[in-house]
Design a protein around this motif. Sequence first.
Motif, PDB file in Angstrom:
ATOM      1  N   THR A 130      48.174  30.501  39.357  1.00  0.00           N
ATOM      2  CA  THR A 130      47.240  31.355  39.931  1.00  0.00           C
ATOM      3  C   THR A 130      45.928  30.671  40.369  1.00  0.00           C
ATOM      4  OG1 THR A 130      46.267  31.465  37.497  1.00  0.00           O
ATOM      5  CG2 THR A 130      47.923  33.125  38.335  1.00  0.00           C
ATOM      6  N   LEU A 131      45.984  28.839  40.184  1.00  0.00           N
ATOM      7  CA  LEU A 131      44.874  28.303  40.973  1.00  0.00           C
ATOM      8  C   LEU A 131      44.528  28.783  42.441  1.00  0.00           C
ATOM      9  CD1 LEU A 131      42.788  26.535  39.907  1.00  0.00           C
ATOM     10  CD2 LEU A 131      44.363  24.668  40.680  1.00  0.00           C
ATOM     11  N   GLY A 132      45.489  29.096  43.193  1.00  0.00           N
ATOM     12  CA  GLY A 132      45.260  29.486  44.674  1.00  0.00           C
ATOM     13  C   GLY A 132      44.237  30.669  44.713  1.00  0.00           C
ATOM     14  N   ARG A 148      49.188  37.851  35.846  1.00  0.00           N
ATOM     15  CA  ARG A 148      49.130  36.418  35.681  1.00  0.00           C
ATOM     16  C   ARG A 148      47.721  35.603  35.452  1.00  0.00           C
ATOM     17  NH1 ARG A 148      51.649  35.676  41.177  1.00  0.00           N
ATOM     18  NH2 ARG A 148      51.107  33.605  40.727  1.00  0.00           N
ATOM     19  N   VAL A 149      46.585  36.014  35.976  1.00  0.00           N
ATOM     20  CA  VAL A 149      45.496  35.726  35.898  1.00  0.00           C
ATOM     21  C   VAL A 149      45.104  36.106  34.441  1.00  0.00           C
ATOM     22  CG1 VAL A 149      43.028  36.187  36.293  1.00  0.00           C
ATOM     23  CG2 VAL A 149      44.598  35.850  38.261  1.00  0.00           C
ATOM     24  N   LEU A 150      45.198  37.150  33.840  1.00  0.00           N
ATOM     25  CA  LEU A 150      44.825  37.518  32.451  1.00  0.00           C
ATOM     26  C   LEU A 150      45.566  36.760  31.330  1.00  0.00           C
ATOM     27  CD1 LEU A 150      44.255  41.369  32.902  1.00  0.00           C
ATOM     28  CD2 LEU A 150      42.687  39.654  32.677  1.00  0.00           C
ATOM     29  N   PHE A 151      46.856  36.241  31.896  1.00  0.00           N
ATOM     30  CA  PHE A 151      47.580  35.412  31.064  1.00  0.00           C
ATOM     31  C   PHE A 151      46.951  34.095  31.202  1.00  0.00           C
ATOM     32  CE2 PHE A 151      51.585  32.633  30.511  1.00  0.00           C
ATOM     33  CZ  PHE A 151      51.565  32.828  29.085  1.00  0.00           C
ATOM     34  N   MET A 211      61.278  36.802  38.372  1.00  0.00           N
ATOM     35  CA  MET A 211      60.987  35.340  38.223  1.00  0.00           C
ATOM     36  C   MET A 211      59.906  35.089  37.619  1.00  0.00           C
ATOM     37  SD  MET A 211      60.160  32.807  41.556  1.00  0.00           S
ATOM     38  CE  MET A 211      58.572  33.388  41.674  1.00  0.00           C
ATOM     39  N   TYR A 212      58.692  35.827  37.691  1.00  0.00           N
ATOM     40  CA  TYR A 212      57.395  35.397  37.036  1.00  0.00           C
ATOM     41  C   TYR A 212      57.513  35.993  35.660  1.00  0.00           C
ATOM     42  CZ  TYR A 212      55.031  34.057  41.230  1.00  0.00           C
ATOM     43  OH  TYR A 212      54.499  33.306  42.414  1.00  0.00           O
TER      44      TYR A 212
END
Length: 258
Positions: free
Chosen positions: A131-133, A149-152, A175-176
């Motif tokens: 999520t760095l992007g 994913r950001v909250l993870f 996949m995620y």
Amino acid sequence: MNNFTLKLKNVCYKIGEREILKNICFKCSQGEIIGIIGPNGSGKTTLLKTINGINKIDRGVILLNDKSIDEYKEKELARKISFMNQNTNLGFDFSCIDVVVLGRYPYLESFQEYTKKDIEIAEKYMKMTNTLGFKDKSILELSGGERQRVLFAKVLTQESNIMLLDEPSASLDMMYEDELFKHLESIKEESKTVISVIHNLRIAVKYCTRLILLSNGEIVKDGKPEEVMTEENLNKVYGINARVYHNSISGLLDFCIL
């Protein structure tokens, strides 16, 4: 990391006169991935919120290292237990890095600013979760799965001993979802413990070291996946006629509904 134990003894929680959790008893220690499974309305989310102290219990006790969670100060408890809600609807227009670095809040003194180290830790987990992007994007610009994913990444940034996750892969594609649980496997190797509500029973069997099956606020079975995922239990709790077997390709426990 110091050893730790979490114990629930005869925990009951009510809303009005309705008893949501009934005499919940279990113990866990470091290095476990525990899946909380069961049908809708069985008390899974309520159980996580009760462990985290959000729901105040009506009877029983929750002990972390033999000390009641009520005796911990808020930030002290947050350094030991983190919680990820299944709701990804956020009403504030923060950048994703600002959301993730909030996970460092338990380590700050009053009015202390986030340090360079805090930012580096947040970026480390954003990179891990791919999520760095999104770092400088508004959290409101992201899809539900991207927010998840950001909250993870945020809950990872909290670096607590125990992670409570409420359906952490609910908005994710296959996949995620698999990637997220692989991250949890690596966390287990760091002697941390994950307690997660999971609806995908195949994911639960694949990644959990232990399952706790809930129905109507009670524990029906607590044990290894093969002890919990039985045809009898699936029929009793989910009301389905299922065949449980080992998949010939993966070797994992699997099931089909007849």
